[in-house]
Design an enzyme around this catalytic site. Structure first.
Site, short mmCIF file in Angstrom:
data_model
loop_
_atom_site.label_atom_id
_atom_site.label_comp_id
_atom_site.label_asym_id
_atom_site.label_seq_id
_atom_site.Cartn_x
_atom_site.Cartn_y
_atom_site.Cartn_z
CE LYS A 83 -4.12 -1.98 0.23
NZ LYS A 83 -5.14 -1.80 -0.81
CD GLU B 2 -10.12 4.16 0.35
OE1 GLU B 2 -9.98 5.39 0.24
OE2 GLU B 2 -9.39 3.33 -0.25
CB SER C 234 -0.08 -7.99 -1.16
OG SER C 234 -0.96 -8.78 -0.38
C1 LIG Z 1 -1.73 -6.92 2.51
C2 LIG Z 1 -2.88 -6.56 1.61
N1 LIG Z 1 -3.01 -7.19 0.44
C3 LIG Z 1 -4.03 -6.92 -0.39
C4 LIG Z 1 -4.99 -5.99 -0.07
C5 LIG Z 1 -6.11 -5.78 -1.04
O1 LIG Z 1 -6.04 -4.58 -1.75
P1 LIG Z 1 -5.64 -4.56 -3.27
O2 LIG Z 1 -6.52 -5.52 -3.97
O3 LIG Z 1 -5.90 -3.15 -3.70
O4 LIG Z 1 -4.23 -4.91 -3.40
C6 LIG Z 1 -4.87 -5.28 1.13
C7 LIG Z 1 -5.88 -4.27 1.49
O5 LIG Z 1 -6.03 -3.82 2.56
C8 LIG Z 1 -3.79 -5.58 1.99
O6 LIG Z 1 -3.65 -4.95 3.15
#
Ligand SMILES: Cc1ncc(COP(=O)(O)O)c(C=O)c1O
Lengths: 276, 406
Positions: free
Chosen positions: B99, B121, B388
């Site tokens: 993020k 948000e 992620s």
């Molecule tokens: C670690 C992590 N992965 C994925 C997401 C999902 O968001 P996005 O689909 O925009 O990557 C989030 C959202 O809070 C997150 O914290």
């Protein structure tokens, strides 16, 4: 001539200003909406604006949000709202009805189906908060086929050249959003409204109605002195909801909202001449 | 599809109206239109400004800690016995998730616009933390909207945001999760549009957000591409990422879109099972519609009302998805699948114990599919999974599901 133009023409020749109440269809109960519309007309409404309940009403303040939530608890759909207009039309062939809502229920129904259902029900105009001029084209084409006005919004942040494009495409009337913010919020600055209306009037002869931030007879009168009409929503819904929350029946809630509208009507009427 | 796949084709979206095929656009109230136009004008200018790119890259290097490593998960790969699985370690970024790549970029835009107040948000709280972090660093006033249910289940991140000086506003309307937080953020923005920059946390919202968030996150895929070539001498055979709004997925996928040999899988939250209706998988089981400023696949009923979602992971608990994903689904470039709550929880434990990497519950959804995929592939092939985010924020949720009192 469309019901909306006939209505505004008549108001203009009579030297009056339009009073337009907004209520959410199906709030507080589905069966009450049509009788309430008739009572609002009897209390002095020139046009009735019906909110189409939506799960995510992004431009609404807390008062109208709750109205949407109550209507959804009553399972009121876009199809039901159009049905209500149809029933209203059985006893009132003249008062224009506009519906105001969000894009997704209309998208789901499909533009052509929606437009013909509106025409069949006797809807005169449509305001879709999240369909700005850039996005409303395809829907507007369908509405034009059935002579329904798409009502465009202009806000305090709309730049001059955008006002030109919007007014060139507009019909029915222009809805000026008087405050930056959601419905029911903010403090309305009449001098600022007057300045913006002058800028819009330099581009169009369409009537301009003002909404967002009109709370009572006094603010309605102040705005009515400079606009062609006033839209009142949150104040009516709040009055109704408060009565019901403190133990009143839905009918008593409506009684209170109707009296408020009557006082707004007289406030607006009285203000004419004092400033003209 | 073959003839369409070229870098030019994928660079042609969004069009000037912000459209990805039929998706995207600017479905917002009139009051926000000029703010979006200003943002777009500024972004188009800065996107090609070498000075801005240097500033962004420098922040990513020295503040975020990029490049993030590409790590071969040998024990898991051996255990599966199929394709080798590599993890793109976004969990090692400052603040613990992908993020922050985006909040660094948007904070620079806010700075260039002279906005002193930022709003965001958040679902899992990772975007809220990443926003509060950049706000603290730049001395900006930060307000984070968070569904009241998420405030409960991500309490560690709530406290982190407060420590960073942000105000966290619990949102009690609707389903009290991410979509309601986004409604409330849009309401705030329309009210304070003159002095406020809205830092959207994913590739959703009105144009130009899906485009600029994609661009900021694409650093993930650009690095992964280089790292894959350096470590294995070839491009990956498949990419896997979880999809909430879709920012970590598009960040990984985008630089590979024109590489035909690279298969791509976006993993949505299957919740209790897509067939139960209790999920957050609009691409798997939704229909196109309009919400939060764009046209995209949505979870909705037959009357066009948005329906409540369910996922064990707050960051995937959203009824919509970024418009570019809707387009990539329709043109068949990316496959979208779902992983259920219980599968994600099992993967969380398995990867923690086998690799010593505790993934976020969002990320665990991607790992579920990567394992299935690897098993069908050969050891000569390799998969890159976007790791992620790290799972520290989720340990209270995991403990309570496992019946453990801390
Ligand atoms: C670690 C992590 N992965 C994925 C997401 C999902 O968001 P996005 O689909 O925009 O990557 C989030 C959202 O809070 C997150 O914290």
């Amino acid at each position: 001539m469309s019901r909306l133009s006939t209505c505004f023409e008549k108001i203009r020749t009579e030297g009056r200003k339009a009073v337009i109440p907004y209520v959410v269809a199906g709030d507080p109960a589905a069966a009450i909406t049509v009788p309430m519309m008739h009572r609002l007309v009897a209390a002095g409404a020139d046009v009735v604006e019906l909110g189409v309940p939506f799960s995510d009403p992004m431009s609404e303040g807390p008062v109208i949000q709750r109205g949407h939530e109550r209507a959804l608890e009553n399972h009121v759909s876009l199809a039901n709202v159009l049905e209500m207009v149809k029933v209203f039309r059985e006893d009132d062939a003249d008062t224009p009805v506009i519906i105001m809502g969000y894009a997704n229920p209309v998208e789901r129904m499909g533009y052509p189906v929606f437009a013909s259902a509106c025409a069949e029900a006797g809807v005169d105009g449509l305001i879709t908060v999240d369909l700005p001029p850039e996005e409303v084209g395809p829907l507007n084409q369908e509405l034009k086929k059935v002579s329904i006005d798409n009502i465009f919004l202009i806000s305090p942040t709309t730049p001059a050249e955008r006002i030109t494009t919007i007014t060139a495409n507009a019909s029915g009337f222009i809805y000026y959003v008087a405050v930056k913010g959601v419905t029911g919020a903010g403090h309305l600055d009449t001098a600022d409204v007057e300045k913006h209306l002058a800028a819009i009037r330099s581009k169009t002869t369409l009537p301009i109605c003002v909404g967002f931030g009109i709370k009572d007879a006094a603010s309605a009168a102040a705005v009515g002195a400079v606009a062609d009409g006033v839209v009142v929503g949150s104040a009516l819904i709040d009055t109704m909801a408060q009565r019901i929350e403190s133990g009143g029946t839905p009918e008593q809630g409506i009684d209170d909202a109707v009296s408020l509208l009557a006082s707004i009507r007289s406030g607006v009427t009285a203000s004419i001449g004092t400033t003209a | 599809m073959t003839d369409m796949i070229s870098p030019e084709f994928f660079a042609s979206v969004p069009d000037p109206q912000g459209r990805f095929g039929p998706y995207g656009g600017k479905f917002v109230a009139e009051t926000l239109m000029s703010a979006l136009a200003d943002l777009e004008a500024l972004y188009r200018e800065l996107a090609v400004d070498p000075g801005f790119q240097r500033e962004f890259d420098s922040d990513l290097a020295h503040y975020v800690g990029r490049p993030s490593p590409l790590y071969e998960a040998s024990r898991m790969s051996d255990a599966i016995g199929g394709a080798r699985i590599f993890l793109k370690r976004e969990d090692l970024n400052h603040t613990g998730a992908h993020k922050v790549n985006n909040t660094i970029g948007q904070a620079l835009l806010a700075k260039h616009m002279g906005k002193k107040r930022v709003i965001a948000e958040t679902g899992a709280g990772q975007h809220g933390v990443a926003s509060a972090t950049v706000a603290a660093r730049l001395g900006l006033d930060c307000h984070v909207f968070m569904g009241a249910e998420d405030v409960q289940r991500q309490s560690l991140n709530v406290y982190r945001m407060k420590l960073l000086g942000a105000e966290v506003i619990p949102v009690t309307s609707g389903s009290k999760t991410l979509k309601d937080a986004m409604n409330e953020a849009l309401r705030d923005w329309v009210t304070y549009v003159d002095n406020t920059f809205y830092i959207i946390g994913t590739v959703a919202g009105p144009h130009p957000y899906p485009m600029l968030v994609r661009d900021f996150q694409s650093v993930i895929g650009r690095e992964a591409r280089r790292q894959s070539l350096a470590m294995t001498g070839k491009l990956p055979d498949a990419l896997v990422a979880c999809v909430g709004g879709g920012s970590n997925a598009i960040g990984l996928f985008h630089p590979f879109l024109a590489d035909e040999s690279v298969a791509m899988f976006g993993v949505e939250a299957g919740g209790l099972g897509v067939e139960t209706g209790q999920h957050a998988a609009p691409l798997s089981a939704g229909q196109p519609g309009v919400l939060h400023g764009n046209r995209t696949y949505l979870m909705q009923d037959q009357n066009g009302q948005i329906i409540d979602t369910h996922s064990v992971s707050a960051g995937l608990d959203y009824p919509g998805v970024g418009p570019e994903h809707s387009w990539l689904k329709d043109i068949g470039r990316v496959n979208y699948v779902a992983a259920n709550d219980d599968e994600a929880l099992a993967a969380f434990h398995r990867w923690t114990r086998t690799e010593g990497i505790m993934p976020a519950l969002e990320t665990a959804h991607a790992l579920v599919h990567a394992e299935k995929l690897a098993a069908e592939m050969t050891p000569e092939q390799h998969i890159i999974v976007n790791l992620s985010g790290r799972g520290d924020k989720d340990i209270l949720t995991v403990a309570s599901i496992d019946g453990i009192e801390l």
